[in-house]
Design a protein around this motif. Structure first.
Motif, PDB file in Angstrom:
ATOM      1  N   ILE B 110       0.843  -1.211   0.000  1.00  0.00           N
ATOM      2  CA  ILE B 110       0.000   0.000   0.000  1.00  0.00           C
ATOM      3  C   ILE B 110       0.873   1.254   0.000  1.00  0.00           C
ATOM      4  CG2 ILE B 110      -1.706   1.322   1.325  1.00  0.00           C
ATOM      5  CD1 ILE B 110      -2.704  -1.420   2.427  1.00  0.00           C
ATOM      6  N   ALA B 111       1.899   1.261   0.886  1.00  0.00           N
ATOM      7  CA  ALA B 111       2.738   2.454   1.013  1.00  0.00           C
ATOM      8  C   ALA B 111       3.491   2.727  -0.282  1.00  0.00           C
ATOM      9  CB  ALA B 111       3.714   2.276   2.170  1.00  0.00           C
ATOM     10  N   LEU B 112       3.994   1.683  -0.938  1.00  0.00           N
ATOM     11  CA  LEU B 112       4.759   1.895  -2.172  1.00  0.00           C
ATOM     12  C   LEU B 112       3.845   2.329  -3.307  1.00  0.00           C
ATOM     13  CD1 LEU B 112       7.254  -1.107  -1.978  1.00  0.00           C
ATOM     14  CD2 LEU B 112       7.777   1.313  -1.707  1.00  0.00           C
ATOM     15  N   ARG B 113       2.623   1.815  -3.295  1.00  0.00           N
ATOM     16  CA  ARG B 113       1.675   2.207  -4.341  1.00  0.00           C
ATOM     17  C   ARG B 113       1.289   3.677  -4.182  1.00  0.00           C
ATOM     18  NH1 ARG B 113      -1.027  -0.249  -8.154  1.00  0.00           N
ATOM     19  NH2 ARG B 113      -3.037   0.604  -8.809  1.00  0.00           N
ATOM     20  N   ARG B 114       1.183   4.117  -2.933  1.00  0.00           N
ATOM     21  CA  ARG B 114       0.763   5.501  -2.673  1.00  0.00           C
ATOM     22  C   ARG B 114       1.922   6.478  -2.667  1.00  0.00           C
ATOM     23  NH1 ARG B 114      -4.417   5.913   0.053  1.00  0.00           N
ATOM     24  NH2 ARG B 114      -3.643   7.807   0.986  1.00  0.00           N
ATOM     25  N   ALA B 115       3.148   5.957  -2.739  1.00  0.00           N
ATOM     26  CA  ALA B 115       4.317   6.853  -2.693  1.00  0.00           C
ATOM     27  C   ALA B 115       4.316   7.727  -3.938  1.00  0.00           C
ATOM     28  CB  ALA B 115       5.594   6.023  -2.634  1.00  0.00           C
ATOM     29  N   PRO B 116       4.794   8.959  -3.809  1.00  0.00           N
ATOM     30  CA  PRO B 116       4.752   9.867  -4.954  1.00  0.00           C
ATOM     31  C   PRO B 116       5.565   9.326  -6.126  1.00  0.00           C
ATOM     32  CG  PRO B 116       6.063  10.778  -3.179  1.00  0.00           C
ATOM     33  CD  PRO B 116       5.390   9.577  -2.629  1.00  0.00           C
ATOM     34  N   ALA B 117       4.939   9.354  -7.297  1.00  0.00           N
ATOM     35  CA  ALA B 117       5.580   8.756  -8.468  1.00  0.00           C
ATOM     36  C   ALA B 117       6.782   9.565  -8.929  1.00  0.00           C
ATOM     37  CB  ALA B 117       4.558   8.644  -9.584  1.00  0.00           C
ATOM     38  N   GLY B 118       6.782  10.845  -8.609  1.00  0.00           N
ATOM     39  CA  GLY B 118       7.833  11.725  -9.126  1.00  0.00           C
ATOM     40  C   GLY B 118       9.224  11.423  -8.600  1.00  0.00           C
ATOM     41  N   ASP B 119       9.305  10.946  -7.372  1.00  0.00           N
ATOM     42  CA  ASP B 119      10.619  10.758  -6.758  1.00  0.00           C
ATOM     43  C   ASP B 119      11.032   9.285  -6.838  1.00  0.00           C
ATOM     44  OD1 ASP B 119      12.904  10.768  -5.260  1.00  0.00           O
ATOM     45  OD2 ASP B 119      12.151  12.321  -3.908  1.00  0.00           O
ATOM     46  N   THR B 120      11.600   8.916  -7.977  1.00  0.00           N
ATOM     47  CA  THR B 120      11.968   7.525  -8.233  1.00  0.00           C
ATOM     48  C   THR B 120      12.944   7.001  -7.189  1.00  0.00           C
ATOM     49  OG1 THR B 120      11.687   7.899 -10.569  1.00  0.00           O
ATOM     50  CG2 THR B 120      12.985   5.962  -9.946  1.00  0.00           C
ATOM     51  N   SER B 121      13.939   7.825  -6.901  1.00  0.00           N
ATOM     52  CA  SER B 121      15.014   7.372  -6.026  1.00  0.00           C
ATOM     53  C   SER B 121      14.488   7.061  -4.627  1.00  0.00           C
ATOM     54  CB  SER B 121      16.083   8.466  -5.970  1.00  0.00           C
ATOM     55  OG  SER B 121      17.190   7.988  -5.315  1.00  0.00           O
ATOM     56  N   LEU B 122      13.681   7.974  -4.069  1.00  0.00           N
ATOM     57  CA  LEU B 122      13.156   7.769  -2.715  1.00  0.00           C
ATOM     58  C   LEU B 122      12.249   6.539  -2.665  1.00  0.00           C
ATOM     59  CD1 LEU B 122      12.798   9.914   0.040  1.00  0.00           C
ATOM     60  CD2 LEU B 122      10.523   9.177  -0.569  1.00  0.00           C
ATOM     61  N   ARG B 123      11.440   6.398  -3.707  1.00  0.00           N
ATOM     62  CA  ARG B 123      10.525   5.254  -3.774  1.00  0.00           C
ATOM     63  C   ARG B 123      11.322   3.948  -3.876  1.00  0.00           C
ATOM     64  NH1 ARG B 123       6.114   3.677  -7.689  1.00  0.00           N
ATOM     65  NH2 ARG B 123       7.428   4.537  -9.310  1.00  0.00           N
ATOM     66  N   ALA B 124      12.363   3.986  -4.685  1.00  0.00           N
ATOM     67  CA  ALA B 124      13.169   2.777  -4.889  1.00  0.00           C
ATOM     68  C   ALA B 124      13.886   2.372  -3.596  1.00  0.00           C
ATOM     69  CB  ALA B 124      14.181   3.015  -6.004  1.00  0.00           C
ATOM     70  N   TRP B 125      14.474   3.350  -2.897  1.00  0.00           N
ATOM     71  CA  TRP B 125      15.180   3.011  -1.645  1.00  0.00           C
ATOM     72  C   TRP B 125      14.201   2.534  -0.568  1.00  0.00           C
ATOM     73  CZ3 TRP B 125      19.848   1.531  -1.383  1.00  0.00           C
ATOM     74  CH2 TRP B 125      20.863   2.098  -2.159  1.00  0.00           C
ATOM     75  N   THR B 126      12.997   3.155  -0.551  1.00  0.00           N
ATOM     76  CA  THR B 126      11.984   2.696   0.415  1.00  0.00           C
ATOM     77  C   THR B 126      11.645   1.227   0.135  1.00  0.00           C
ATOM     78  OG1 THR B 126      11.071   4.922   0.489  1.00  0.00           O
ATOM     79  CG2 THR B 126       9.683   3.181   1.354  1.00  0.00           C
ATOM     80  N   ALA B 127      11.525   0.899  -1.154  1.00  0.00           N
ATOM     81  CA  ALA B 127      11.222  -0.489  -1.530  1.00  0.00           C
ATOM     82  C   ALA B 127      12.360  -1.424  -1.132  1.00  0.00           C
ATOM     83  CB  ALA B 127      10.974  -0.560  -3.032  1.00  0.00           C
ATOM     84  N   VAL B 128      13.606  -0.943  -1.268  1.00  0.00           N
ATOM     85  CA  VAL B 128      14.759  -1.775  -0.888  1.00  0.00           C
ATOM     86  C   VAL B 128      14.683  -2.094   0.611  1.00  0.00           C
ATOM     87  CG1 VAL B 128      17.282  -1.815  -0.614  1.00  0.00           C
ATOM     88  CG2 VAL B 128      16.267  -0.937  -2.731  1.00  0.00           C
ATOM     89  N   VAL B 129      14.403  -1.064   1.430  1.00  0.00           N
ATOM     90  CA  VAL B 129      14.372  -1.267   2.887  1.00  0.00           C
ATOM     91  C   VAL B 129      13.207  -2.190   3.266  1.00  0.00           C
ATOM     92  CG1 VAL B 129      14.138  -0.122   5.131  1.00  0.00           C
ATOM     93  CG2 VAL B 129      15.472   0.963   3.325  1.00  0.00           C
ATOM     94  N   LEU B 130      12.004  -1.874   2.741  1.00  0.00           N
ATOM     95  CA  LEU B 130      10.833  -2.696   3.100  1.00  0.00           C
ATOM     96  C   LEU B 130      10.991  -4.133   2.596  1.00  0.00           C
ATOM     97  CD1 LEU B 130       7.960  -0.126   2.454  1.00  0.00           C
ATOM     98  CD2 LEU B 130       8.644  -1.085   4.661  1.00  0.00           C
ATOM     99  N   GLY B 131      11.485  -4.266   1.375  1.00  0.00           N
ATOM    100  CA  GLY B 131      11.700  -5.602   0.816  1.00  0.00           C
ATOM    101  C   GLY B 131      12.769  -6.357   1.595  1.00  0.00           C
ATOM    102  N   GLY B 132      13.798  -5.630   2.054  1.00  0.00           N
ATOM    103  CA  GLY B 132      14.860  -6.262   2.846  1.00  0.00           C
ATOM    104  C   GLY B 132      14.299  -6.815   4.151  1.00  0.00           C
ATOM    105  N   ILE B 133      13.444  -6.034   4.799  1.00  0.00           N
ATOM    106  CA  ILE B 133      12.846  -6.506   6.067  1.00  0.00           C
ATOM    107  C   ILE B 133      11.975  -7.734   5.793  1.00  0.00           C
ATOM    108  CG2 ILE B 133      11.331  -5.902   7.993  1.00  0.00           C
ATOM    109  CD1 ILE B 133      12.084  -2.925   7.451  1.00  0.00           C
ATOM    110  N   ALA B 134      11.173  -7.661   4.708  1.00  0.00           N
ATOM    111  CA  ALA B 134      10.297  -8.799   4.369  1.00  0.00           C
ATOM    112  C   ALA B 134      11.135 -10.041   4.060  1.00  0.00           C
ATOM    113  CB  ALA B 134       9.404  -8.431   3.186  1.00  0.00           C
ATOM    114  N   SER B 135      12.253  -9.857   3.365  1.00  0.00           N
ATOM    115  CA  SER B 135      13.121 -11.004   3.033  1.00  0.00           C
ATOM    116  C   SER B 135      13.629 -11.674   4.298  1.00  0.00           C
ATOM    117  CB  SER B 135      14.322 -10.541   2.206  1.00  0.00           C
ATOM    118  OG  SER B 135      13.889 -10.029   0.994  1.00  0.00           O
ATOM    119  N   PHE B 136      13.990 -10.857   5.295  1.00  0.00           N
ATOM    120  CA  PHE B 136      14.478 -11.419   6.559  1.00  0.00           C
ATOM    121  C   PHE B 136      13.396 -12.282   7.212  1.00  0.00           C
ATOM    122  CE2 PHE B 136      14.330 -10.881  11.204  1.00  0.00           C
ATOM    123  CZ  PHE B 136      15.449 -11.626  11.541  1.00  0.00           C
ATOM    124  N   PHE B 137      12.170 -11.739   7.285  1.00  0.00           N
ATOM    125  CA  PHE B 137      11.104 -12.499   7.946  1.00  0.00           C
ATOM    126  C   PHE B 137      10.753 -13.770   7.146  1.00  0.00           C
ATOM    127  CE2 PHE B 137      10.581  -8.707  10.497  1.00  0.00           C
ATOM    128  CZ  PHE B 137      10.300  -9.260  11.730  1.00  0.00           C
TER     129      PHE B 137
END
Lengths: 168, 664
Positions: B110-137
């Protein structure tokens, strides 16, 4: 700082439910009080008072029995420590290494307050210096005529604000 | 039909897709490319769908009584009621970790879908962090805590759920706690992404404000419901035992509360940029650390059903999070340096700073008390304990100071306030505090701590009500409406400010309930039918013994009448039940509750002749704790109903709210 720490601890002790409970002397009062001061050997992590098991009820009854037989609370505690080990005390000892457990939260709270207070004072002074610099800069950059106009407009603005404030 | 067989393949697919999502997002982040970033987000979404499928698989296995799965055998049985069969999902470690991961991937999606489309870099790093946490679990779920482990021999029935967990509260309390913990992943991930992209303005804070509020609200209500569960189920007459599991939820709540206050300063004055990042890092760290503490077996507690072999997996993850987060903050210190300036020491900013010091000191006190036994054992080799007397002694002074500050804060103006105006503002609340102290003392309250608590509650309540009166008066005059309508307008026109005050009012009511415990009375008696016992103003009479049976338990019910001044005012029906599958006795508490006091009765033993051990309590003002929680929930809903930032891009200037009521 020591006084402040002592005051904090005193308020804590005064405010604690244990301190608030009436200090009855009957065997049941002793058992109630002591069951809040010892950890339950049967429900790890909680005091005997909060442990719902039958064994906990039995131990509470034994404490009441010892109190009825005239044992002092100190003797009861020593007996419990002899049977279950030091871990049965619900608080760290108030001497030796245990004093660190008691003092550190107070030291952190007071240290944090002092640090934050120092920062706040520094930031306030910095703001005063900024303001003084801004005033000087402003005085240098405007003509006497502009300064008179500014003072007039500021006064008018203040008068309007005061009027609005009264309406609010 | 059981879908249990789909569980492990779903987790493997989810793990592969999440790893791919992290790698694609990393590619997008490093190259600032929207193509890989979007592909990464889609991979994470697909991963979330497979995690959801794994969750559905476990739930279906529970309802289908698929005892080929070890987890289903361990935490459910054929006789278990359907509602509690669902609760078995979070009744054990493996299931609760799967539930955690379902929530994490759902919120991330939900958060990544709602993240502003304009800021690719911020969205991408947020996905890296969230995906990293999910990978651990997911790694945890695939290896040390696999909920889909099968048994070589399938038993005819399961062990059932711990009787203590068979309570309506358990259907809501754990999911809310997990929701709170997991939802903090979003502000944490955005904060870390802001550090990585050097987009360190207020953008990430505004983007995640609702997530932070949502997480904090869920955690708050979850904690209170945990207290309500303890009160109604455990039978010791209290609601908070400073148990390590309770502390594990309380520590991140304390730092999160500090964070919610501190972000206001950054948004209003552009100060505390580093501090806010440290606070969100600490909050998320403590949420995971609490899970580590309670599930690794390093601490023992009443919640021992959650112990398991996952400690060594959590330690490196925690270390990476803390060291990595702090190193990132350290590396960006130059960019983060804000022009911290206070116009005056007597200002709202100073009050917020004091608030943060107190919340952090409280969090440290709880953390220290929780881990002290481990440290002491490591140093001296002797296992010591830290229980409620310690926590009450160190926490209550800080808590009382916070309540006082809750009342003072709204009375102090932003930027500066002269002392004369300040004393004029606090005059009436001070009088109210003094009056409450005198009234409580006359009513027989003897505890100094309780008197102080009553004084501070009255002070803060009057301060908050006065704020509403001042705001509503303006609406009354401008819109020519009555007081109720004016109060509603005040609340809805500046939801953030007045919604916050409503939450504060709820906290005050909760503290009022805590203070009431100073007058608690308890008595134990062994009664035969027809006998009586005295507790406080009540005479309890053992009226009748009733036996019953259900598929799950044998019921022994004692009907007790409670009389006051010779007149029966309540009839209570506490039970002592034997749960057949677990061969475990469990007391069902009976409570007659009211705003003045609760009469709380529990049967601790029933003899074959029908005589029973009765433990009775009179708990003054406990009702106000639950009423306060309801008021807090109202305030939270007002806060959450505030529209989110309309700005399309993270970091763009936020829309300016022009308050109708001038902020002093």
């Amino acid at each position: 700082m020591t006084r402040l720490l002592a005051a904090l601890l005193l308020v804590g002790v005064l405010a604690s439910p244990a301190a608030a409970a009436p200090l009855g002397a009957g065997p049941e009062d002793v058992a109630n009080r002591m069951s809040g001061e010892i950890m339950s050997p049967f429900c790890p992590g909680v005091t005997l008072h909060e442990c719902p098991s039958q064994e906990a009820t039995d131990l509470r009854d034994r404490i009441e029995g010892w109190a009825a037989a005239g044992w002092s609370e100190e003797r009861i505690m020593n007996e419990l420590v002899a049977q279950y080990g030091d871990g049965i005390r619900a608080v760290p000892p108030s001497d030796g290494g245990g004093i660190v457990a008691w003092l550190l939260p107070g030291v952190v709270a007071v240290g944090g307050a002092l640090f934050a207070g120092t920062l706040a004072r520094r930031w306030t002074r910095q703001r005063e210096r900024d303001r003084a610099g801004e005033d000087l800069e402003a005085r240098r950059s405007i003509t006497p005529e502009q300064r008179r106009r500014l003072a007039g407009e500021l006064a008018a603005l203040e008068a309007r604000s005061a009027g609005q404030g009264r309406r609010l | 039909m059981s879908l249990g067989g789909l569980g492990r393949p779903s987790l493997i697919a989810a793990s592969a897709l999440t790893t791919a999502g992290v790698l694609l997002s990393l590619w997008g982040a490093l190259g600032r490319r929207s193509g890989p970033t979007e592909a990464g987000r889609r991979a994470l979404t697909a991963g979330a769908a497979f995690v959801g499928l794994a969750g559905v698989a476990l739930v279906s296995a529970l309802f289908a009584h698929d005892f080929s799965l070890e987890y289903v055998t361990s935490y459910s049985s054929r006789a278990l009621a359907r509602g509690y069969t669902l609760a078995a999902l979070w009744g054990g470690m493996e299931g609760s970790l799967l539930f955690w991961t379902v929530l994490l991937t759902l919120f991330s999606m939900i958060a990544l879908r709602r993240a502003p489309a304009g800021d690719t870099s911020l969205r991408a790093w947020t996905a890296v962090v969230l995906g990293g946490i999910a990978s651990f679990f997911l790694l945890i779920l695939l290896f040390p805590a696999n909920p889909f482990t099968t048994l070589a021999e399938v038993p005819a029935d399961g062990n059932g759920l711990n009787p203590l967990l068979q309570s309506p509260g358990m259907l809501i309390h754990p999911p809310l706690l997990y929701t709170g913990f997991v939802a903090f992943s979003i502000p944490f991930a955005f904060g870390m992404a802001a550090l990585l992209t050097k987009r360190l303005d207020e953008g990430w804070l505004k983007q995640t404000r609702r997530w932070s509020l949502f997480a904090w609200s869920a955690l708050s209500i979850g904690i209170v419901l945990g207290g309500a569960w303890a009160y109604t189920e455990l039978g010791w007459g209290g609601y908070w035992a400073w148990d390590p599991v309770e502390n594990a939820s309380f520590m991140p709540w304390l730092t999160a509360t500090a964070y919610l206050h501190s972000v206001v300063i950054q948004e209003k004055r552009r100060m505390f940029k580093v501090w806010n990042l440290v606070l969100i890092l600490l909050t998320y760290f403590l949420a995971i650390f609490g899970t580590f503490l309670t599930r690794s077996g390093i601490l023992s507690s009443i919640h021992t059903f959650t112990e398991g072999p996952i400690g060594k997996w959590f330690l490196p993850f925690l270390a990476l999070m803390l060291v990595g987060g702090l190193a990132l903050i350290g590396a960006r210190l130059d960019t983060l340096k804000s022009k911290n300036r206070f116009d005056s020491l007597l200002s709202r900013e100073s009050a917020f700073l004091a608030n943060n010091v107190l919340f952090l000191a409280a969090a440290f006190a709880v953390l220290w008390g929780t881990i002290y036994p481990i440290i002491a054992e490591a140093v001296t080799g002797v296992r010591l304990s830290v229980g409620p007397p310690f926590f009450n002694a160190v926490f209550i002074p800080i808590g009382l100071a916070l309540i006082g500050l809750t009342g003072l804060g709204p009375l102090i103006a932003w930027r500066r306030m002269n002392t004369k105006a300040f004393f004029r503002m606090i005059r009436i609340p001070l009088v109210a505090g003094a009056a409450a102290t005198i009234a409580a003392a006359l009513a027989g309250v003897g505890s100094a701590g309780a008197l102080l608590a009553f004084a501070l509650c009255a002070f803060t309540t009057v301060a908050i009500v006065a704020e509403f009166v001042r705001g509503s008066r303006v609406h009354r005059r401008r819109a020519r409406v009555g007081w109720p309508s004016a109060v509603a307008r005040t609340l809805m026109r500046d939801r953030r400010r007045y919604g916050g005050y409503v939450v504060h009012l709820g906290v005050v009511l909760i503290v009022l309930g805590f203070a009431g415990s100073a007058g608690k009375v308890e008595r134990s008696e062994h009664l035969a039918q027809g006998e009586t016992m005295q507790i406080g103003r009540y005479t309890l009479r053992y009226e009748e013994f009733v036996r019953g049976e259900t598929p799950e338990k044998q019921i022994s019910q004692i009907n007790i009448s409670a009389a006051r001044n010779g007149e029966v005012v309540e009839t209570l029906e506490p039970q002592r039940n034997l749960h057949k599958v677990q061969r475990q006795f469990q007391s069902e508490v009976a409570i007659a509750t009211g705003p003045v006091e609760d009469l709380y009765v529990v049967v601790t033993a029933v003899d074959p002749d029908g005589s029973a051990s009765i433990h009775a309590f009179v708990n003054p003002l406990t009702w106000w704790i639950w009423a306060g929680a309801a008021v807090m929930a109202l305030g939270m809903s007002v806060l959450l109903s505030e529209a989110g930032p309309r700005t399309a891009t993270v970091g763009a200037p936020a829309r300016v709210h022009r308050p109708l009521v001038a902020t002093r």
